[in-house]
Design a protein around this motif. Structure first.
Motif, PDB file in Angstrom:
ATOM      1  N   GLU A  75      11.219 -65.721  29.163  1.00 49.54           N
ATOM      2  CA  GLU A  75      12.640 -66.255  29.049  1.00 49.54           C
ATOM      3  C   GLU A  75      13.753 -65.283  28.399  1.00 49.54           C
ATOM      4  OE1 GLU A  75      15.485 -69.102  28.449  1.00 49.54           O
ATOM      5  OE2 GLU A  75      13.759 -68.978  29.942  1.00 49.54           O
ATOM      6  N   ARG A  76      13.029 -64.488  27.533  1.00 52.15           N
ATOM      7  CA  ARG A  76      14.120 -63.536  26.929  1.00 52.15           C
ATOM      8  C   ARG A  76      14.642 -62.557  27.823  1.00 52.15           C
ATOM      9  NH1 ARG A  76      13.975 -62.923  21.206  1.00 52.15           N
ATOM     10  NH2 ARG A  76      12.502 -64.298  20.117  1.00 52.15           N
TER      11      ARG A  76
ATOM     12  N   SER B  97      29.655 -62.458  27.721  1.00 52.52           N
ATOM     13  CA  SER B  97      28.247 -62.578  28.501  1.00 52.52           C
ATOM     14  C   SER B  97      27.445 -61.300  28.482  1.00 52.52           C
ATOM     15  CB  SER B  97      28.740 -63.076  30.009  1.00 52.52           C
ATOM     16  OG  SER B  97      29.483 -62.358  30.498  1.00 52.52           O
TER      17      SER B  97
ATOM     18  N   TRP C 155      19.727 -60.159  23.948  1.00 53.31           N
ATOM     19  CA  TRP C 155      18.496 -60.713  24.322  1.00 53.31           C
ATOM     20  C   TRP C 155      17.454 -59.480  24.787  1.00 53.31           C
ATOM     21  CZ3 TRP C 155      16.461 -64.941  22.659  1.00 53.31           C
ATOM     22  CH2 TRP C 155      17.051 -65.846  22.432  1.00 53.31           C
TER      23      TRP C 155
ATOM     24  N   ARG D 153      25.981 -60.971  25.122  1.00 53.95           N
ATOM     25  CA  ARG D 153      24.623 -62.026  24.920  1.00 53.95           C
ATOM     26  C   ARG D 153      23.491 -61.361  25.603  1.00 53.95           C
ATOM     27  NH1 ARG D 153      23.499 -66.987  22.607  1.00 53.95           N
ATOM     28  NH2 ARG D 153      25.152 -67.023  20.804  1.00 53.95           N
ATOM     29  N   GLU D 154      23.651 -60.775  27.041  1.00 53.51           N
ATOM     30  CA  GLU D 154      22.512 -60.036  27.601  1.00 53.51           C
ATOM     31  C   GLU D 154      21.946 -58.983  27.052  1.00 53.51           C
ATOM     32  OE1 GLU D 154      23.512 -59.566  31.673  1.00 53.51           O
ATOM     33  OE2 GLU D 154      23.687 -61.659  32.006  1.00 53.51           O
TER      34      GLU D 154
ATOM     35  N   GLU E 226      17.704 -67.567  18.789  1.00 53.07           N
ATOM     36  CA  GLU E 226      19.033 -68.029  19.371  1.00 53.07           C
ATOM     37  C   GLU E 226      20.165 -68.384  18.331  1.00 53.07           C
ATOM     38  OE1 GLU E 226      20.643 -71.150  22.692  1.00 53.07           O
ATOM     39  OE2 GLU E 226      18.715 -71.517  21.580  1.00 53.07           O
TER      40      GLU E 226
ATOM     41  N   ARG F 152      15.097 -63.220  31.127  1.00 52.29           N
ATOM     42  CA  ARG F 152      16.046 -64.211  31.864  1.00 52.29           C
ATOM     43  C   ARG F 152      17.487 -64.186  30.998  1.00 52.29           C
ATOM     44  NH1 ARG F 152      18.440 -68.877  32.194  1.00 52.29           N
ATOM     45  NH2 ARG F 152      17.472 -69.453  30.026  1.00 52.29           N
ATOM     46  N   ARG F 153      17.469 -64.348  29.889  1.00 54.53           N
ATOM     47  CA  ARG F 153      18.700 -64.650  29.072  1.00 54.53           C
ATOM     48  C   ARG F 153      19.552 -63.223  29.124  1.00 54.53           C
ATOM     49  NH1 ARG F 153      17.530 -68.627  24.019  1.00 54.53           N
ATOM     50  NH2 ARG F 153      16.381 -70.224  25.127  1.00 54.53           N
TER      51      ARG F 153
END
Length: 308
Positions: free
Chosen positions: A300-301, A260, A267, A263-264, A244, A303-304
């Motif tokens: 978590e990765r 956005s 990740w 960002r996706e 991050e 999800r992001r």
């Protein structure tokens, strides 16, 4: 593989008189042979022989020269690419040894590493991504064969049941998300691991492995680097906090915040080098360094990355 006699003969033609010695490569790709040629006229040169396509290596050398001319910390190509035996390509660059590898992959190093990648992006942003061809396998999601993994004769011939089912599932999810974007392609470094960077104190000294330049969306290049940047001799996956911070610092240095979607994509791409390494660990039954980090961080990765 080619012989030292072949390499020496090429050096004498391309660089003039001098002496040749084979050396162990600390960076620049495990598939390459590295030599030092002490040219009587040009001084010490690094000579690299690798099983790559001539067109791709030629384009990588052009871009490396552009970076060197702009003052980026890297060796300067001294020759064009040349064919040396079936499927083998040779070239020479200035000898740029020394500096230290960062081995303590912490959040503070994320700032330095990401800032350096952003500096390179600023230099190469106007360059065409054409001519680079397919990326290396650790960045090659969604190959045209429509298989999950890019072609690899050695790995593909092994028992695929050794690869945990969840690794394949994560790879499918990440690949699907990466395939869904239409972000433009740019030129970037596709093997941004600590083992390919050298520092003198906090200042960058040398970036190696220019054969790993890629043509991919900027967010994907940054994302993959954010996951891989702490890797040294043994590849791993950076912590979520460090990844991050890497992405945030890249944005700050470039003066532009990712959308956005970007960002996706970042990740999703952050998973792929670790997926490649986890598959290799499983097939070759190596210690599960990347596999363990991937297993704990993937939910978590994903999800992001917008994958529920």
């Amino acid at each position: 593989m080619v012989t030292a006699v072949q390499v020496e003969a090429w050096c004498l033609r391309a660089l003039g008189s001098g002496t040749l010695a084979e050396v162990d490569s600390e960076a620049g790709g495990q598939m390459s042979q590295l030599f030092r040629f002490d040219s009587d006229e040009r001084g010490p040169c690094a000579v690299k022989v690798r099983p790559e396509g001539w067109e791709r290596v030629s384009r990588c050398l052009q871009l490396q020269a552009i970076a060197a001319d702009a003052g980026f910390p890297c060796a300067r190509p001294m020759t064009d690419a040349a064919r040396l035996g079936p499927g083998m390509v040779v070239s020479a660059e200035s000898w740029r040894s020394g500096g230290e590898m960062h081995v303590d992959g912490d959040v503070r190093f994320a700032d330095r590493s990401a800032s350096l990648l952003a500096d390179l992006a600023a230099i190469l942003e106007v360059e065409s991504p054409r001519g680079l061809g397919a990326p290396p396998p650790w960045m090659y999601w969604n190959p045209p064969t429509r298989s999950l993994w890019p072609p690899n004769p050695i790995a593909d011939a092994m028992d695929q049941d050794r690869v945990p089912a969840h690794v394949n599932a994560i790879a499918r999810a990440a690949s699907k998300r990466l395939a869904a974007t239409s972000l433009p392609l740019v030129v970037g470094h596709g093997d941004w691991e600590s083992q390919n960077l050298r520092w003198k104190d906090a200042s960058p000294w040398a970036v190696h492995d220019w054969d790993s330049l890629v043509a991919l969306p900027a967010a994907a290049i940054v994302g993959a680097a954010s996951g891989a940047f702490t890797s040294t001799a043994v590849p791993t996956l950076a912590s979520l906090e460090a990844s991050e911070e890497f992405i945030d610092c890249y944005e700050r240095t470039r003066g532009k915040v990712f959308t956005s979607e970007e960002r996706e994509i970042a990740w999703a791409a952050s998973l792929w080098p670790a997926l490649h390494n986890a598959r290799g660990e499983s097939l070759f039954q190596s210690p599960p360094t990347a596999l363990q980090a991937l297993t704990s961080q993937a939910p978590e990765r994903l999800r992001r990355a917008g994958i529920r």
